[in-house]
Design an enzyme around this catalytic site. Structure first.
Site, PDB file in Angstrom:
ATOM      1  N   CYS A 162       0.808  -1.227   0.000  1.00  0.00           N
ATOM      2  CA  CYS A 162       0.000   0.000   0.000  1.00  0.00           C
ATOM      3  C   CYS A 162       0.835   1.268   0.000  1.00  0.00           C
ATOM      4  CB  CYS A 162      -0.924   0.001   1.209  1.00  0.00           C
ATOM      5  SG  CYS A 162      -1.707  -1.579   1.430  1.00  0.00           S
ATOM      6  N   HIS A 294      -3.414   7.771   5.681  1.00  0.00           N
ATOM      7  CA  HIS A 294      -3.501   6.443   5.083  1.00  0.00           C
ATOM      8  C   HIS A 294      -4.948   5.970   5.257  1.00  0.00           C
ATOM      9  CE1 HIS A 294      -2.044   2.915   3.193  1.00  0.00           C
ATOM     10  NE2 HIS A 294      -2.336   2.139   4.203  1.00  0.00           N
ATOM     11  N   GLU A 305      -2.748   5.289  13.364  1.00  0.00           N
ATOM     12  CA  GLU A 305      -2.350   6.493  12.625  1.00  0.00           C
ATOM     13  C   GLU A 305      -2.671   7.757  13.419  1.00  0.00           C
ATOM     14  OE1 GLU A 305      -3.959   6.752   8.650  1.00  0.00           O
ATOM     15  OE2 GLU A 305      -2.560   8.364   8.111  1.00  0.00           O
ATOM     16  N   LYS A 326      -9.908   7.595   0.838  1.00  0.00           N
ATOM     17  CA  LYS A 326     -10.246   6.196   0.521  1.00  0.00           C
ATOM     18  C   LYS A 326     -11.737   5.944   0.701  1.00  0.00           C
ATOM     19  CE  LYS A 326      -5.798   3.913   1.437  1.00  0.00           C
ATOM     20  NZ  LYS A 326      -4.950   5.011   1.922  1.00  0.00           N
ATOM     21  N   HIS A 331      -9.430   1.838  -1.585  1.00  0.00           N
ATOM     22  CA  HIS A 331      -7.990   1.692  -1.366  1.00  0.00           C
ATOM     23  C   HIS A 331      -7.363   1.146  -2.648  1.00  0.00           C
ATOM     24  CE1 HIS A 331      -4.169   0.869   0.226  1.00  0.00           C
ATOM     25  NE2 HIS A 331      -4.478   0.456   1.431  1.00  0.00           N
ATOM     26  N   PHE A 390       1.321  -2.873   4.452  1.00  0.00           N
ATOM     27  CA  PHE A 390       1.531  -4.214   4.989  1.00  0.00           C
ATOM     28  C   PHE A 390       3.021  -4.523   4.862  1.00  0.00           C
ATOM     29  CE2 PHE A 390      -2.789  -6.537   4.300  1.00  0.00           C
ATOM     30  CZ  PHE A 390      -3.310  -5.870   5.377  1.00  0.00           C
TER      31      PHE A 390
END
Lengths: 402, 88
Positions: A162, A294, A305, A326, A331, A390
Site C-alpha cells: 500500500c 492512510h 495512525e 479512501k 484503497h 503491509f
C-alpha cells in the site's frame, strides 16, 4: 540540492477518468464505491469496490496494444498521458535521455494472472497466450510508459504494497533533488478487482461489506479500489525557465520500516516516517495544515495512525485537518498514494480540503479533525501524504504550495 | 482450390498483420507482411489453437526449428504436415 516541483497530473479511478472529475468528486464528497461487476462476483462475500466502470480500452488503444496491456498498464498509460500533456514537456530530444519513469504497484497484472489461471486450471487447457508474462510483470506499466513517451533515463517499479506509489514518488523526488535527472514521470497504479484478487483479500477478513468509513467508530474495514495516478516531477529551475505551471512543490520525503509485524501497523514506525519527512523538508510541524491520511477504515490502521499523528504534532494535531479520501475512491493499494496526492494538491492550490465521507460516529481513539462528510475551505501552506504498508513499510511525502 | 488449412493459416496471418486476406500472398515472408517476433509467436499460438496442434517452435532459435516459417506457403505446408501427423 535541487528543488522539485509537480508540473503535470493525471488519473483514472472510481471517481473519474481525469483529474478534473476526481477533484470535483472530492469537493462534492461523492462516493465512487459501488457494486462490483465482473465474472463470478456471486461467489464472493465482498461485493463492493471502487471499480472503474464504463472503461472501454478500445477507445484508447488498438488491438495489438490491448494484447500487451493488462488493465493496470492501460490505466497507467491513460494517466501518464494526461500528466505529460499538462506538463507541456516533450521527450523526443535530449531531455528524453535523462527523464525516467518510476511507478508503484503491489500486484502488477493481477487480471492477467487471474484470466490465465482460469484457462489452465478451470478450463484445463494446456496452452496460454504468448504475452502472459510481458502483460503481468510488475514493471510492464513503467516500461510501456517509457516506450510511449520516449523516457530513456532511470526507470523501474517499486512494490511495497500500500505504500508503493509513495515510495516510487519519493525515489523520483530524490533523483531530481540529487541532480540525476531533471524530469521524472512517477506515481502508481493497481487493478486487482477481479475474482481471484478480491478472493485473496477476503481471506484476511479485513474487508467491509458495506462502506469504507475511516475514523468513524462504526467502521468495519477497508474497501478496495483500482486505477492510477501519475505525475510529472520536474526540477524547479527547469520548470521556471520554460514558464511551466507549477501545481505544487515536493519538499520532503521519508521512509521507515516497522521491523515488527507483517500486517499490524506500528505507531512508532508511522510517527518516525512523518517526523522524518518534516525534518527532511526543514519545515516546522505547525505549518502543516492538512494530512491525507492512510486512513484505510480498519480498526488497526486508523487508531494507530491517529496516535502517531498526535505524537508527531503534539498540540498542533488538534488544529490540523486530516482526511481519508479512501472513503470515496477505495484503497488503490499500490496506486493509492498517487491518487491521494491529488487531494494534497487540491488543498494547496484551491484551499479545498477533501472530506472523509461515510463518517457516522466519533471514535475517541481517532479524536482529530477528520473533515467529516463535507469538504471544507481553508488555506493550506503545507500538506502531508501518509502511506503505511503491509509489511511495516512506511512512506510519507510533504508538499508545499507553489 | 485453397485447402482448409491454407485458408485458415492465411486468415490468422492476415489478422496479425492487420491486412485483408487477399493481401497475403503465399510467397510472402512474415517480414514482408510486417509481422515482428511478437507477432510471430502470437500467430503460432493462434495456429495451435485453431488446429489443436503443438507447433515445434522455439523463439530462441527460430532458424533451427523444425517448423519452417520462411514464407506463408512454408507455414501452410508445415501446418498441413502437423495436422496430418495428428490424424495418423
Amino acid at each position: 540540492m535541487k528543488r522539485v516541483v509537480i508540473t503535470g497530473a493525471g488519473t483514472i479511478n472510481a471517481l473519474g477518468q481525469d483529474v478534473a472529475q476526481t477533484l470535483a468528486a472530492f469537493r462534492e464528497g461523492r462516493c465512487g464505491i459501488s457494486a462490483l461487476d465482473f465474472r463470478d462476483v456471486d461467489r464472493l462475500s465482498i461485493r463492493i469496490g471502487g471499480q472503474v466502470h464504463g472503461w472501454d480500452a478500445e477507445t484508447h488503444f488498438n488491438r495489438q496494444q490491448i494484447a500487451l496491456y493488462d488493465r493496470f498498464t492501460q490505466f497507467t498509460l491513460l494517466a501518464a498521458g494526461q500528466a505529460i500533456r499538462q506538463s507541456g514537456l516533450n521527450f523526443d530530444g535530449e531531455l528524453g535521455y535523462e527523464a525516467g519513469v518510476v511507478l508503484g504497484t503491489a500486484g502488477g497484472g493481477v487480471n492477467t494472472w487471474d484470466e490465465n489461471y482460469r484457462v489452465v486450471y478451470e478450463e484445463g487447457k494446456n496452452r496460454v497466450h504468448p504475452f502472459v508474462v510481458p502483460k503481468l510483470m510488475n514493471n510492464a506499466a513503467a516500461s510501456h510508459v517509457s516506450m510511449e513517451f520516449n523516457l530513456r533515463g532511470p526507470s523501474f517499479t517499486v512494490a511495497t504494497a500500500c505504500a508503493s506509489s509513495n515510495h516510487a514518488m519519493g525515489q523520483a523526488f530524490h533523483m531530481i533533488r540529487g541532480g540525476a535527472t531533471k524530469v521524472m514521470v512517477t506515481g502508481g497504479s493497481e487493478s486487482m478487482l477481479c475474482f481471484g484478487g478480491v478472493k485473496a483479500w477476503e481471506g484476511l477478513r479485513v474487508m467491509s461489506r458495506d462502506a469504507c468509513r475511516p475514523f468513524s467508530a462504526n467502521r468495519n474495514g477497508m474497501v478496495q479500489g483500482e486505477g492510477a495516478g501519475v505525475f510529472v516531477f520536474e526540477e524547479y529551475d527547469h520548470a521556471r525557465a520554460r514558464g511551466a505551471e507549477i501545481l505544487a512543490e515536493v519538499v520532503g520525503f521519508a521512509m521507515t520500516s516497522d521491523a515488527s509485524d507483517i500486517v499490524m501497523p506500528s505507531k512508532q514506525g508511522a510517527a518516525r516516517a512523518m517526523a522524518g519527512a518534516l525534518r527532511d523538508a526543514g519545515i516546522d510541524r505547525e505549518k502543516v495544515g492538512y494530512i491525507n491520511a492512510h486512513g484505510t477504515g480498519t480498526a488497526a490502521n486508523d487508531k494507530t495512525e491517529c496516535a502517531a499523528v498526535a505524537d508527531v504534532f503534539g498540540h498542533h494535531a488538534d488544529t490540523l485537518m486530516i482526511s481519508s479520501t479512501k472513503s470515496m475512491h477505495g484503497h488503490l493499494i499500490g496506486g493509492t498514494g498517487a491518487v491521494e496526492l491529488l487531494a494534497c494538491i487540491m488543498a494547496l492550490r484551491e484551499g479545498v480540503i477533501a472530506p472523509t465521507i461515510g463518517y457516522q460516529e466519533p471514535d475517541p481513539e481517532c479524536a482529530l479533525d477528520v473533515v467529516p462528510n463535507e469538504a471544507r475551505t481553508a488555506p493550506v501552506e503545507v500538506a502531508m501524504s501518509n502511506a503505511f504498508a503491509f509489511g511495516g513499510l512506511n512512506a510519507v511525502l510533504v508538499l508545499a504550495r507553489a | 482450390m485453397a485447402s482448409f488449412v491454407e485458408k485458415k493459416v492465411i486468415e490468422i496471418i492476415a489478422e496479425q498483420a492487420i491486412l485483408d486476406v487477399s493481401d497475403v500472398s503465399l510467397d510472402a515472408s512474415l517480414e514482408d507482411l510486417g509481422i515482428d517476433s511478437l507477432g510471430l509467436v502470437e500467430s503460432i499460438f493462434a495456429i495451435e489453437e485453431a488446429f489443436d496442434i503443438t507447433v515445434p517452435f522455439n523463439a530462441n532459435e527460430p532458424e533451427k526449428s523444425d517448423f519452417d516459417i520462411s514464407s506463408v506457403a512454408a507455414i501452410v505446408r508445415a501446418v498441413e504436415g502437423l495436422v496430418a501427423g495428428q490424424a495418423a
